[in-house]
Structures are given as C-alpha cells and as structure tokens.
Design a protein around this motif. Structure first.
Motif, mmCIF file in Angstrom:
data_model
loop_
_atom_site.group_PDB
_atom_site.id
_atom_site.type_symbol
_atom_site.label_atom_id
_atom_site.label_comp_id
_atom_site.label_asym_id
_atom_site.label_seq_id
_atom_site.Cartn_x
_atom_site.Cartn_y
_atom_site.Cartn_z
ATOM 1 N N GLY A 173 26.457 30.323 -6.896
ATOM 2 C CA GLY A 173 26.837 29.365 -7.924
ATOM 3 C C GLY A 173 26.327 29.738 -9.295
ATOM 4 O O GLY A 173 25.699 30.780 -9.506
ATOM 5 N N GLY A 174 26.593 28.866 -10.257
ATOM 6 C CA GLY A 174 26.258 29.131 -11.651
ATOM 7 C C GLY A 174 25.178 28.231 -12.196
ATOM 8 O O GLY A 174 25.174 27.897 -13.375
ATOM 9 N N PHE B 96 7.376 27.661 -19.075
ATOM 10 C CA PHE B 96 8.612 27.843 -18.312
ATOM 11 C C PHE B 96 9.798 27.861 -19.261
ATOM 12 O O PHE B 96 9.721 27.382 -20.402
ATOM 13 N N GLU B 97 10.888 28.413 -18.779
ATOM 14 C CA GLU B 97 12.123 28.497 -19.560
ATOM 15 C C GLU B 97 13.303 28.349 -18.622
ATOM 16 O O GLU B 97 13.349 28.972 -17.565
ATOM 17 N N GLU B 98 14.243 27.506 -19.017
ATOM 18 C CA GLU B 98 15.482 27.299 -18.259
ATOM 19 C C GLU B 98 16.646 27.797 -19.104
ATOM 20 O O GLU B 98 16.739 27.502 -20.296
ATOM 21 N N ARG B 99 17.548 28.553 -18.474
ATOM 22 C CA ARG B 99 18.697 29.110 -19.182
ATOM 23 C C ARG B 99 19.983 28.819 -18.419
ATOM 24 O O ARG B 99 19.962 28.586 -17.215
ATOM 25 N N ARG B 100 21.081 28.839 -19.155
ATOM 26 C CA ARG B 100 22.396 28.750 -18.517
ATOM 27 C C ARG B 100 22.705 30.072 -17.817
ATOM 28 O O ARG B 100 22.012 31.075 -18.005
ATOM 29 N N ALA B 101 23.792 30.063 -17.059
ATOM 30 C CA ALA B 101 24.206 31.288 -16.381
ATOM 31 C C ALA B 101 24.523 32.397 -17.377
ATOM 32 O O ALA B 101 24.371 33.585 -17.064
ATOM 33 N N ASP B 102 24.957 32.027 -18.598
ATOM 34 C CA ASP B 102 25.279 33.039 -19.606
ATOM 35 C C ASP B 102 24.054 33.495 -20.395
ATOM 36 O O ASP B 102 24.163 34.312 -21.314
ATOM 37 N N GLY B 103 22.887 32.966 -20.063
ATOM 38 C CA GLY B 103 21.650 33.377 -20.720
ATOM 39 C C GLY B 103 21.184 32.476 -21.838
ATOM 40 O O GLY B 103 20.060 32.628 -22.331
#
Length: 261
Positions: free
Chosen positions: A103-104, A122-129
C-alpha cells in the motif's frame, strides 16, 4: 590426536546445536518504543504538522508527541532498517527507517538515543516523500523522565461490527479498526491503524470539505469520511463500495479498552 579429536567434536557440536537468533532492527526499534511507555526524554522540541494544514504549523514543546504504536501490527506491516548513527540535540542517536510492506501509507523515520534507548525525533512522510509531520528535540535535559503511557486494546469483534455497519467497506492494506468514539458534532468516529499510521473513519450527518488526504461519500441519509495520510485514490476506493450505513452496529464499542496489546 586427542587435541584433533576435541577440535572435531567441537566443530560437530557447533553445527548440530541450535543457534539463537540475533535481534533484528525491528526488534531493537520495538524495544525502544516499548521503553518509551515508561521513560521519555524531556527538554525543548520543535514539532511541525503539515497535515492536516493549520495556520501555525510549527510549535515548541517540552516533549515529543506520543506515538500510538501497536508493536504486533508494526512488525506485520513495516520493513524496518537501521541507518547510520546520527546526532540529535547533541546526543548520539540511531535512525530507523520504516517502509510499509504494502500500500501507499506513510513512511517513517525515528531517531533513538543510543544510551537511553528512547526516541529523540521522528518524521512522517507521504509515499511520494513529502513531509507530513516532523518532531525533534533541540535540547534535552540531563536525564529522561518517568512516564506512564498506554495504548487501549482493540475491542474484540470491532472489525466484524464495522463491516456490518458499513457493508462494502474496503479496508486499506494493513489497516484495522482499533477504537470507536462518539463525535461532539454528531456521528461516530472509528480509528484505523497499521501499527503506526492512523486513519479516521467518520459516519456523520453532514459532509466534509474535500482536500488532499480527505475522502467523503454520501450513503443514503448519512455521510462517510475517511481521513489520513494515504493517496486520495486509495481513500476514495475504500469508500466506493459502501452500500448502506447502520451506525447502531457500533454502539457497544463506543468506549476504549483498558489494556495494552
């Protein structure tokens, strides 16, 4: 001759005896996240939230926001890789990169203090970065503080009840329902998680404004929303098959559990 026989016997035993598995990167990360339930760094942290959008995305805090980690789901749904050592707030840290297996959903990086074994950033990113959330200490106190954090257990039978309440709902890959609460504005909100990422599934009497990371659909006299860090087509696809809304099926699950999975 005796020495040679002893060496041969030792080699045979080494081959035949079971070898204890070494801890993996995922095991090391889970150990740190579990420790963070009872011990946490304190100091000055900078927290930036870019989704959902807000007028002032960055603030200063004395601690990192708590992450509602569910270890069993995290191990099932993420690949965890240890990166090169780095420095956070002047302290030696290890970075762990987490990538969803399917999944994405959001990608994560977590920085763990090498001595204290608790998160420093911490760092959270989308699937595109693209970055969604970031939190990191700028300064830390001389010692971590004791804390008491719990994550309520998912009520037994909740997934089946949600399927009855929203027949035709498709769960995004890796996500499962873990909690239900009534909304002050009316309706019901269900929390879905893959162990780290969180989605809000809302049954409401009114619609919500469309935006990236927000999908909604009218079903009969109600609206169903799905909000979170997933591609928009995945959010819309999860709701596309919903045939009717029967929120009463979720009534007995409105209270959170007391224990930790």
């Amino acid at each position: 001759m005796v020495r040679r026989a002893a060496a041969l016997l030792g080699a045979l035993l080494a081959v035949s005896l079971p070898v204890h598995a070494q801890a993996t990167d995922a095991d090391d990360l889970i150990a740190a996240l579990k420790r963070a339930r009872t011990l946490a760094a304190r100091g000055q942290a900078e927290v930036t939230v870019l989704f959902p959008p807000r007028a002032v995305p960055t603030r200063v805090a004395a601690a990192l926001p708590a992450l509602p980690v569910r270890p069993a789901l995290l191990l099932k749904n993420f690949t965890v890789v240890r990166a090169a050592p780095q420095t956070v707030a002047g302290r030696d840290a290890v970075r762990f990169d987490l990538t969803p297996k399917v999944g994405g959903a959001g990608r994560w990086s977590l920085w763990v203090d090498r001595a204290w074994n608790v998160p420093l950033a911490f760092e959270e990113r989308r699937a595109d970065g693209a970055v969604v959330r970031r939190a990191a200490f700028l300064k830390v106190n001389a010692a971590p503080a004791k804390v008491a954090l719990t994550v309520p257990a998912a009520p037994a039978g909740l997934r089946a009840a949600l399927t009855r309440a929203l027949p035709g709902l498709t769960f995004p890959p890796g996500f499962t329902p873990v909690g239900v609460r009534p909304r002050a504005a009316g309706g019901t909100e269900v929390t879905l998680t893959d162990g780290l990422n969180v989605l809000a599934l809302v049954i409401a009497p009114q619609d919500v404004r469309g935006a990236p990371g927000v999908a909604s659909r009218r079903v009969g006299g109600a609206f169903v929303w799905l909000v979170g860090n997933l591609p928009d087509d995945t959010l819309r696809g999860a709701l596309a098959g919903v045939r009717r809304v029967s929120a009463d099926a979720l009534g007995t699950f409105a209270g959170p559990g007391d224990s930790n999975p």
